[in-house]
Motif scaffolding. Sequence first.
Motif, mmCIF file in Angstrom:
data_model
loop_
_atom_site.group_PDB
_atom_site.id
_atom_site.type_symbol
_atom_site.label_atom_id
_atom_site.label_comp_id
_atom_site.label_asym_id
_atom_site.label_seq_id
_atom_site.Cartn_x
_atom_site.Cartn_y
_atom_site.Cartn_z
ATOM 1 N N ARG A 178 15.806 41.956 -36.802
ATOM 2 C CA ARG A 178 16.204 40.755 -35.922
ATOM 3 C C ARG A 178 15.186 40.060 -35.874
ATOM 4 O O ARG A 178 13.761 40.406 -35.735
ATOM 5 C CB ARG A 178 16.363 41.356 -34.398
ATOM 6 C CG ARG A 178 16.718 40.290 -33.500
ATOM 7 C CD ARG A 178 16.593 40.715 -32.049
ATOM 8 N NE ARG A 178 17.374 39.580 -31.120
ATOM 9 C CZ ARG A 178 17.393 39.593 -30.086
ATOM 10 N NH1 ARG A 178 16.826 40.760 -29.290
ATOM 11 N NH2 ARG A 178 18.121 38.732 -29.035
ATOM 12 N N PRO A 181 13.421 33.847 -32.376
ATOM 13 C CA PRO A 181 13.549 32.433 -32.609
ATOM 14 C C PRO A 181 11.973 31.638 -32.713
ATOM 15 O O PRO A 181 11.199 32.501 -32.180
ATOM 16 C CB PRO A 181 14.379 31.768 -31.532
ATOM 17 C CG PRO A 181 14.386 32.783 -30.425
ATOM 18 C CD PRO A 181 14.194 34.193 -30.907
ATOM 19 N N LEU A 183 9.289 29.826 -30.999
ATOM 20 C CA LEU A 183 8.972 29.355 -29.391
ATOM 21 C C LEU A 183 7.986 28.337 -29.513
ATOM 22 O O LEU A 183 7.315 27.843 -30.421
ATOM 23 C CB LEU A 183 8.399 30.582 -28.815
ATOM 24 C CG LEU A 183 9.191 32.077 -28.878
ATOM 25 C CD1 LEU A 183 8.318 33.030 -28.267
ATOM 26 C CD2 LEU A 183 10.349 31.834 -28.162
ATOM 27 N N ALA A 202 12.355 28.471 -26.396
ATOM 28 C CA ALA A 202 13.083 28.761 -27.547
ATOM 29 C C ALA A 202 13.508 27.438 -28.334
ATOM 30 O O ALA A 202 14.362 26.723 -27.653
ATOM 31 C CB ALA A 202 14.256 29.570 -27.594
ATOM 32 N N THR A 292 2.939 42.679 -33.094
ATOM 33 C CA THR A 292 2.796 42.052 -31.909
ATOM 34 C C THR A 292 3.556 40.489 -31.656
ATOM 35 O O THR A 292 3.303 39.580 -32.507
ATOM 36 C CB THR A 292 1.372 41.894 -31.374
ATOM 37 O OG1 THR A 292 0.807 43.046 -31.324
ATOM 38 C CG2 THR A 292 1.160 41.260 -29.855
ATOM 39 N N GLY A 295 9.132 40.253 -30.473
ATOM 40 C CA GLY A 295 10.170 40.197 -29.796
ATOM 41 C C GLY A 295 10.854 41.814 -29.299
ATOM 42 O O GLY A 295 11.999 41.915 -29.102
ATOM 43 N N LYS A 296 9.833 42.943 -29.458
ATOM 44 C CA LYS A 296 10.085 44.034 -29.305
ATOM 45 C C LYS A 296 10.662 44.231 -27.701
ATOM 46 O O LYS A 296 11.493 44.830 -27.357
ATOM 47 C CB LYS A 296 9.041 45.078 -29.508
ATOM 48 C CG LYS A 296 8.765 44.952 -31.135
ATOM 49 C CD LYS A 296 7.672 46.054 -31.333
ATOM 50 C CE LYS A 296 6.368 45.752 -30.696
ATOM 51 N NZ LYS A 296 5.561 44.635 -31.308
ATOM 52 N N SER A 297 9.526 43.820 -26.910
ATOM 53 C CA SER A 297 9.771 44.016 -25.483
ATOM 54 C C SER A 297 11.027 42.980 -25.014
ATOM 55 O O SER A 297 11.749 43.442 -24.290
ATOM 56 C CB SER A 297 8.757 43.385 -24.546
ATOM 57 O OG SER A 297 7.640 44.015 -25.106
ATOM 58 N N PHE A 298 11.343 42.015 -25.615
ATOM 59 C CA PHE A 298 12.472 41.061 -25.252
ATOM 60 C C PHE A 298 13.590 41.682 -25.639
ATOM 61 O O PHE A 298 14.603 41.749 -24.796
ATOM 62 C CB PHE A 298 12.424 39.732 -25.987
ATOM 63 C CG PHE A 298 13.426 38.841 -25.666
ATOM 64 C CD1 PHE A 298 13.297 37.957 -24.522
ATOM 65 C CD2 PHE A 298 14.569 38.613 -26.511
ATOM 66 C CE1 PHE A 298 14.223 37.126 -24.291
ATOM 67 C CE2 PHE A 298 15.589 38.029 -26.208
ATOM 68 C CZ PHE A 298 15.585 37.229 -25.008
ATOM 69 N N ASN A 405 -0.119 42.026 -21.295
ATOM 70 C CA ASN A 405 0.547 41.933 -22.482
ATOM 71 C C ASN A 405 -0.270 42.647 -23.709
ATOM 72 O O ASN A 405 0.271 43.192 -24.323
ATOM 73 C CB ASN A 405 0.592 40.460 -22.730
ATOM 74 C CG ASN A 405 2.079 40.003 -22.581
ATOM 75 O OD1 ASN A 405 3.003 40.767 -22.450
ATOM 76 N ND2 ASN A 405 2.146 38.932 -22.098
ATOM 77 N N SER A 408 0.293 46.244 -23.026
ATOM 78 C CA SER A 408 1.913 46.724 -23.603
ATOM 79 C C SER A 408 1.898 46.581 -24.973
ATOM 80 O O SER A 408 2.910 47.232 -25.562
ATOM 81 C CB SER A 408 2.993 46.027 -22.837
ATOM 82 O OG SER A 408 2.963 44.539 -23.162
ATOM 83 N N SER A 409 1.049 45.595 -25.599
ATOM 84 C CA SER A 409 1.399 45.539 -26.950
ATOM 85 C C SER A 409 0.626 46.543 -27.789
ATOM 86 O O SER A 409 0.977 46.913 -28.978
ATOM 87 C CB SER A 409 0.463 44.122 -27.558
ATOM 88 O OG SER A 409 0.982 42.948 -26.953
HETATM 89 N N1 LIG Z 1 15.439 36.591 -29.299
HETATM 90 C C1 LIG Z 1 14.445 35.765 -28.493
HETATM 91 N N2 LIG Z 1 14.997 34.700 -27.803
HETATM 92 C C2 LIG Z 1 14.217 33.979 -27.131
HETATM 93 N N3 LIG Z 1 12.696 34.691 -26.893
HETATM 94 C C3 LIG Z 1 12.461 35.539 -27.333
HETATM 95 C C4 LIG Z 1 12.987 36.567 -28.196
HETATM 96 N N4 LIG Z 1 12.271 37.508 -28.878
HETATM 97 C C5 LIG Z 1 11.036 37.374 -28.206
HETATM 98 N N5 LIG Z 1 10.861 36.321 -27.594
HETATM 99 C C6 LIG Z 1 9.879 35.720 -26.549
HETATM 100 O O1 LIG Z 1 8.828 35.970 -27.631
HETATM 101 C C7 LIG Z 1 7.749 36.221 -26.869
HETATM 102 C C8 LIG Z 1 7.239 37.509 -27.502
HETATM 103 O O2 LIG Z 1 8.206 38.680 -27.559
HETATM 104 P P1 LIG Z 1 7.799 40.108 -26.903
HETATM 105 O O3 LIG Z 1 6.753 39.994 -25.918
HETATM 106 O O4 LIG Z 1 9.043 40.574 -26.471
HETATM 107 O O5 LIG Z 1 6.990 40.543 -28.377
HETATM 108 P P2 LIG Z 1 6.431 42.014 -28.368
HETATM 109 O O6 LIG Z 1 6.715 42.229 -29.867
HETATM 110 O O7 LIG Z 1 6.915 43.071 -27.325
HETATM 111 O O8 LIG Z 1 5.132 41.854 -28.204
HETATM 112 P P3 LIG Z 1 3.797 42.772 -27.867
HETATM 113 O O9 LIG Z 1 3.706 43.906 -29.101
HETATM 114 O O10 LIG Z 1 2.701 42.092 -27.649
HETATM 115 O O11 LIG Z 1 4.733 43.611 -26.560
HETATM 116 C C9 LIG Z 1 8.105 36.402 -25.359
HETATM 117 O O12 LIG Z 1 7.789 35.287 -24.584
HETATM 118 C C10 LIG Z 1 9.598 36.464 -25.643
HETATM 119 O O13 LIG Z 1 10.112 35.970 -24.355
#
Ligand SMILES: Nc1ncnc2c1ncn2[C@@H]1O[C@H](COP(=O)(O)OP(=O)(O)OP(=O)(O)O)[C@@H](O)[C@H]1O
Length: 551
Positions: A178, A181, A183, A202, A292, A295-298, A405, A408-409
Amino acid sequence: MEMEKTKVTELQSNHLNLERNLAAARAHELVQKRELNSAADELESLKRKYSRETEDLSADLRKKERELREATEDLRLARADLERERESVQTLKTTVESQSTAHITLTAQNNALTTQLAALRSSLDYSSADASNMRMELETLRKRYTELESEIREAEMVRRKLHNTIQELKGNIRVFCRVRPLLSSDIPPELSLTITGSLSSALKTNTEDIKRIREQCLAQIDFPDQRDHKEIVLKSSSESAMGQERKEAWNFTFDKVFESDSTQADVFEDISQLAQSCTDGYNVCIFAYGQTGSGKSFTMEGGPTEETAGMIPRAVEQVFQVAEYMKSKGWEYKMEGQFLEIYNETINDLLGKGEFDKKKHEIKHDKGSTRVTDVVVVPLKSSSQVRTLLSMAQSRRTVASTLMNERSSRSHSVFTLRITGTNVHSGESCEGSLNLVDLAGSERLNSSGAGSDKDRLKETQNINKSLSALADVIAALGEKGEKSDKHIPYRNSKLTYLLQNSLSGNSKTLMVLNLSPLATHLGESLCSLRFATKVNNTTIGTAKRTTRVSS
Ligand SMILES: Nc1ncnc2c1ncn2[C@@H]1O[C@H](COP(=O)(O)OP(=O)(O)OP(=O)(O)O)[C@@H](O)[C@H]1O
């Protein structure tokens, strides 16, 4: 003289007569007096009698007058009564008149009803015959219904088997990719200043400014397979030392590729079937992998709205829906959830109370199920509870680290939903689990800026160790297909040891590779894609559900 003598004699005789007359008169007078007296007495007594009688009569008269007055009053009242009676008689007369009209109508209706009743009676006679036929039919249908119910139960078992066979045919390790987008926060300040108007987080709009910025920031990522959405191509062009343009392209194929405009619902559509398998007694494991900020947590937890809810709340909701549906098939489920974090090879309870990194939690495996000591396991009664658990975990992490963050990263989080089901009709029971894992950022040592910071170095080493342990376990499981005595190095990291039962041949695994769309992250994206390809090329044996039939 003679004459005188005669005269005297005559006088004397007259005198005598007179005297006699007088005496007689006197006697008569006496008699008369006496009579007068007695008459006076009589008169007196008559007077008294009359006076008494007059009094009596007056009293009588007064009494009569009183009676007359009373009679007159009675008469007046009687007249008033009579008037009222007359009025009421008049009213009654009117009522009687209207009643008699109604009576006529009712009589007519009654006649009509009597006719109808007669008709109904005769149709009732027919109906009673019909009813007894229908009763017999109903009995037959009841029997058929019971038969169909058990057929449905059998069909449901067949459906589950087929569903799981399809899942098996798709491979027990699947990989989705996946791309998130672009940001507004991805845009360097010097570029964002050139944008007119406000930026949405986004960047979906396509104004000229944004188009230009997109071109400058975005990596060249193509999705050639618009039918099945299985391919992704990363491209780069650079200048060689000789000044020639050098173009490179890297093709990758996965079970599904989601473009940056894909929604959480799109992704979940392809995951839901897998998540559902845990209600059939399978161990399911869904990983989010990527660097990091990719978008994993998202993907896993998502945002606060219904639309942005991630895979964890959606999967739990789905499991609850399936459990509800399966109730009609005789299945009763018990569900419980736990949420753990693995940070620097230490397990922390995200739903617990103690201080982070202090309490020692041990992983115990017993007959295919895994328990972690001293962690809070919450009985789940509704899917909405999960949102509370997620925000609880988030606030725990915020307390543990000022930069939530960051923590959690650099940690893995593992949400586990354990489900036990029993079928009240067949006595069958099953035990499954759904593990939703948000892995730590996968970036390499040099790009995380770890060199200068000892703690950061340790974190990155631990992350790399656990991610390569995960890759080793998956690779070993793939090789095990040929050699059944192959050692699987689950113990090489806390993550693989925790997920041992959910990674072995008896389970279904999905890895969602999250990619950043940025050109500056192209190198990291390629590394992630290569790792995911390795995982995707692994075939792990057939998943088996954990079921028992009570004797
Ligand atoms: N599909 C998506 N649509 C809109 N915003 C997104 C999407 N995927 C990620 N984001 C945004 O991108 C940013 C980073 O995403 P996220 O925190 O999920 O990443 P991560 O891989 O979990 O990072 P980390 O390893 O730091 O936890 C966040 O602000 C999240 O809201």
